[in-house]
Design an enzyme around this catalytic site. Structure first.
Site, PDB file in Angstrom:
ATOM      1  N   ASN A 156       4.994   0.027  -5.833  1.00 38.88           N
ATOM      2  CA  ASN A 156       4.002  -1.028  -5.521  1.00 38.88           C
ATOM      3  C   ASN A 156       4.607  -2.435  -5.486  1.00 38.88           C
ATOM      4  O   ASN A 156       4.000  -3.364  -4.929  1.00 38.88           O
ATOM      5  CB  ASN A 156       2.825  -1.014  -6.513  1.00 38.88           C
ATOM      6  CG  ASN A 156       1.857   0.125  -6.303  1.00 38.88           C
ATOM      7  OD1 ASN A 156       1.178   0.575  -7.227  1.00 38.88           O
ATOM      8  ND2 ASN A 156       1.761   0.626  -5.081  1.00 38.88           N
ATOM      9  N   ASP A 174      -6.898   5.645  -6.410  1.00 35.76           N
ATOM     10  CA  ASP A 174      -6.496   5.283  -5.039  1.00 35.76           C
ATOM     11  C   ASP A 174      -7.703   4.893  -4.183  1.00 35.76           C
ATOM     12  O   ASP A 174      -8.806   5.399  -4.394  1.00 35.76           O
ATOM     13  CB  ASP A 174      -5.762   6.484  -4.415  1.00 35.76           C
ATOM     14  CG  ASP A 174      -4.985   6.091  -3.176  1.00 35.76           C
ATOM     15  OD1 ASP A 174      -4.781   4.887  -2.948  1.00 35.76           O
ATOM     16  OD2 ASP A 174      -4.575   7.001  -2.429  1.00 35.76           O
TER      17      ASP A 174
HETATM   18  C1  FPP Z   1      -4.465   1.926  -5.368  1.00 31.39           C
HETATM   19  O1  FPP Z   1      -5.359   1.580  -4.349  1.00 31.39           O
HETATM   20  C2  FPP Z   1      -4.656   1.090  -6.526  1.00 31.39           C
HETATM   21  C3  FPP Z   1      -3.713   0.305  -7.118  1.00 31.39           C
HETATM   22  C4  FPP Z   1      -2.320   0.199  -6.664  1.00 31.39           C
HETATM   23  C5  FPP Z   1      -4.031  -0.545  -8.243  1.00 31.39           C
HETATM   24  C6  FPP Z   1      -4.970   0.005  -9.242  1.00 31.39           C
HETATM   25  C7  FPP Z   1      -5.560  -1.125  -9.931  1.00 31.39           C
HETATM   26  C8  FPP Z   1      -6.831  -1.207 -10.348  1.00 31.39           C
HETATM   27  C9  FPP Z   1      -7.835  -0.126 -10.257  1.00 31.39           C
HETATM   28  C10 FPP Z   1      -7.260  -2.504 -10.889  1.00 31.39           C
HETATM   29  C11 FPP Z   1      -7.410  -2.671 -12.300  1.00 31.39           C
HETATM   30  C12 FPP Z   1      -6.766  -1.737 -13.217  1.00 31.39           C
HETATM   31  C13 FPP Z   1      -6.292  -2.099 -14.406  1.00 31.39           C
HETATM   32  C14 FPP Z   1      -5.808  -1.080 -15.327  1.00 31.39           C
HETATM   33  C15 FPP Z   1      -6.241  -3.498 -14.800  1.00 31.39           C
HETATM   34  P1  FPP Z   1      -4.751   1.055  -2.989  1.00 31.39           P
HETATM   35  O2  FPP Z   1      -4.822  -0.403  -2.989  1.00 31.39           O
HETATM   36  O3  FPP Z   1      -3.422   1.655  -2.770  1.00 31.39           O
HETATM   37  O4  FPP Z   1      -5.779   1.607  -1.959  1.00 31.39           O
HETATM   38  P2  FPP Z   1      -5.485   1.928  -0.432  1.00 31.39           P
HETATM   39  O5  FPP Z   1      -4.678   3.185  -0.426  1.00 31.39           O
HETATM   40  O6  FPP Z   1      -6.845   2.095   0.133  1.00 31.39           O
HETATM   41  O7  FPP Z   1      -4.738   0.775   0.145  1.00 31.39           O
END
Ligand code: FPP
Length: 245
Positions: A69, A21
């Site tokens: 998501n 996250d």
């Molecule tokens: C949460 O951070 C992250 C995700 C929904 C996506 C996770 C994806 C990756 C780490 C990219 C690559 C991974 C693979 C396996 C290809 P957020 O965007 O919700 O963060 P925020 O809460 O700060 O908005």
């Protein structure tokens, strides 16, 4: 402190689950678009994978895309799907070098067909690797998974292959998408948020939680080693008293 050196190799978690996250907030914090954060999250994924292999953790599960998501802006969803495909292409060498077998949980059929094809190919390519199983949770939601397991169990009862009185905790586990995985011993979530967000709800009944105040793109293998060190200094009682252990 060098946490890796201090780890007890006899008491490693066999399964670590991670909620990656904070990509969006990390990017925003340096004046960039959210997708820049996701892109930078890929190196943290590599740190986690290689860290697990380095010390001998057998199962790593990453929450890469939740069923919720899909409600994000269309452009971000599209960018995440492209990032998944590109990452699988780029990281195949990492998988092969480290003996990592790719696995998925979640509603994979919800993903664009080219993502499904890439996943299928990479799973086939890494099928004989045996050092670590990397499970990507994609279009995954634990409540839906439990609903699906319930439907499947009812179907087996209706078909006469399962008796109601034989339904046990193990029956539920066996009908979840994680049937081949041990329950997570340790769950790590970055970004300072302290919740489990519909992740492995049934499987994490006795999991130790570690919440880190860093954003996912900042995650390094040293954070993993420190989390495992802390895990090893907790007492897992599974409902018993200290004296009984
Ligand atoms: C949460 O951070 C992250 C995700 C929904 C996506 C996770 C994806 C990756 C780490 C990219 C690559 C991974 C693979 C396996 C290809 P957020 O965007 O919700 O963060 P925020 O809460 O700060 O908005």
């Amino acid at each position: 402190m060098n946490f890796k050196e201090k780890l007890n190799k006899e008491n490693l978690p066999s399964h670590i689950a991670i909620i990656m996250d904070g990509n969006g907030r990390w990017a925003k914090g340096i004046g960039k678009l959210r997708i820049f954060g996701h892109k930078n999250g890929v190196s943290a994924v590599r740190e986690a994978m290689e860290g697990c292999v380095e010390i001998g953790v057998k199962h790593l599960t990453l929450y890469a895309f939740s069923s919720e998501n899909w409600n994000r802006p269309k452009l971000e969803v599209k960018a995440l799907m492209e990032l998944l495909v590109n990452t699988l292409t780029k990281e195949t060498a990492t998988f092969m070098k480290n003996g990592i077998r790719l696995n998925t949980i979640g509603k994979i059929t919800d993903l664009p067909t080219h993502c499904q094809a890439k996943l299928k190919d990479t799973i086939a390519l890494t099928a004989n690797n045996s050092k670590c199983v990397l499970t990507l949770a994609l279009s995954y939601g634990s409540r839906t998974e439990i609903v699906d397991a319930t439907k499947s169990i009812i179907q087996q009862v209706q078909d006469g292959t399962l008796k109601i009185e034989d339904i046990s905790e193990q029956t539920i586990s066996n009908n979840l998408s994680t049937a081949d995985l041990p329950d997570p011993d340790l769950m790590i979530r970055t970004s300072g948020e302290q919740r489990i967000s519909n992740y492995l709800l049934y499987q994490m009944a006795y999991t130790e939680f570690c919440f880190l105040d860093i954003m996912w793109p900042e995650f390094k293998r040293e954070h993993l080693f420190e989390a495992i060190y802390n895990y090893q200094h907790r007492e897992r009682r599974f409902g018993k008293t200290s004296e009984q252990l």
